[in-house]
Design a protein around this motif. Structure first.
Motif: not given
Length: 283
Positions: A274-283
């Motif tokens: 399978g495939v993953q996809r993440q958008t990164f944010g700021q803690a």
């Protein structure tokens, strides 16, 4: 069989993904996909329920996918396990597996937002093959016994903060255990569907640019060796996750390549898993 958990964080329900892409509700078979389910013959019960047509369909539209196993007891990681990755970091191939532990609380869903830690300037990516343990394993005699205790495999993103990992101390844990730093999934593919875990291609893109393109056949220590080796140093419990290392192409090994920043998107895939996809944010 592809097992997954769907729903809001903390309220996921177990499900099966069929070969034609449908989601079936597994709640009548088990309350969750965890160590108890894996060690008690849950996979066989789930397979029987699917074959008998006993599971209702789920509407997948807008449905969040969580990690395919509920919070594991341990996340065990193997570092520098691909020759090309060891070389790009300037390290010699290790004579035995480099082992460290990652906070199990880092495990999140495969499409969840990943947070850049406060003060981070070197957050990095790592696509990895994850092994999920299905039986208690202690002092396995050798790699030949390892297959019997593996429940299945999944895509793992071993996100790392390199300054925290390598510059703060000699221990890697600080750079590996930041919140959200281990997306897992989208599903757990049972071991019977993966004929050879050393014959899988891995790839990872950052903002649409290919960064990693590797093959599990290039591991220094193969999957079964890792499981056997770890069992001689700790007890492996059902539901534990083992991250088996990453191929070349991380930011640490690519001079001039920027590390991750808020707003970046990472997509990763392992053949058949399978495939993953993440958008990164700021803690």
């Amino acid at each position: 069989m592809k097992l997954l958990r769907v729903g809001a964080p903390g309220a996921e329900r177990p499900a099966v993904r069929t070969d034609d892409g449908r989601l079936l509700d597994l709640s009548a078979v088990t309350p969750d996909i965890d160590g108890v389910f894996l060690v008690s013959g849950g996979v066989d019960r789930a397979r029987a329920a699917v074959t008998a047509g006993e599971l209702p369909a789920l509407d997948s539209d807008g449905l969040r996918i969580g990690a395919p196993v509920t919070r594991p007891g341990k996340v065990i990681c193997v570092g520098l396990n691909y020759r090309d990755h060891a070389a790009e970091t300037g390290a010699a191939a290790p004579p035995r597996p480099v082992v460290f532990l990652k906070d199990p609380g880092t495990v999140v869903g495969p499409y969840d937002e990943v947070l850049i830690p406060r003060g981070s300037v070197k957050t990095d990516w790592e696509v990895e093959l994850a092994v999920v343990i299905g039986q208690r394993a202690h002092y396995l005699a050798g790699p030949g016994e390892a297959a019997e205790v593996i429940a299945g495999y999944a895509v793992s993103h071993d996100v790392s903060e390199r300054e925290f990992q390598l510059e703060y101390s000699s221990q890697w844990d600080l750079g590996k255990s930041c919140e959200t730093f281990n997306p897992l999934g989208p599903w757990l593919v049972t071991a019977d569907e993966i004929v050879n875990p050393q014959d899988l291609r891995l790839r990872l893109d950052v903002n649409g640019v290919k960064r990693q393109d590797g093959h599990t056949g290039d591991m220094i220590f193969p999957v079964h060796h890792i499981v056997s080796y770890l069992s001689r140093h700790m007890v492996l419990e059902p539901g534990d996750v083992i991250n088996t290392g990453t191929p070349a192409g991380v930011a640490l090994g690519l001079p001039g390549t920027p590390f991750l920043r808020a707003g970046d998107t990472v997509e990763l895939e392992i053949e058949g898993l399978g495939v993953q996809r993440q958008t990164f944010g700021q803690a």
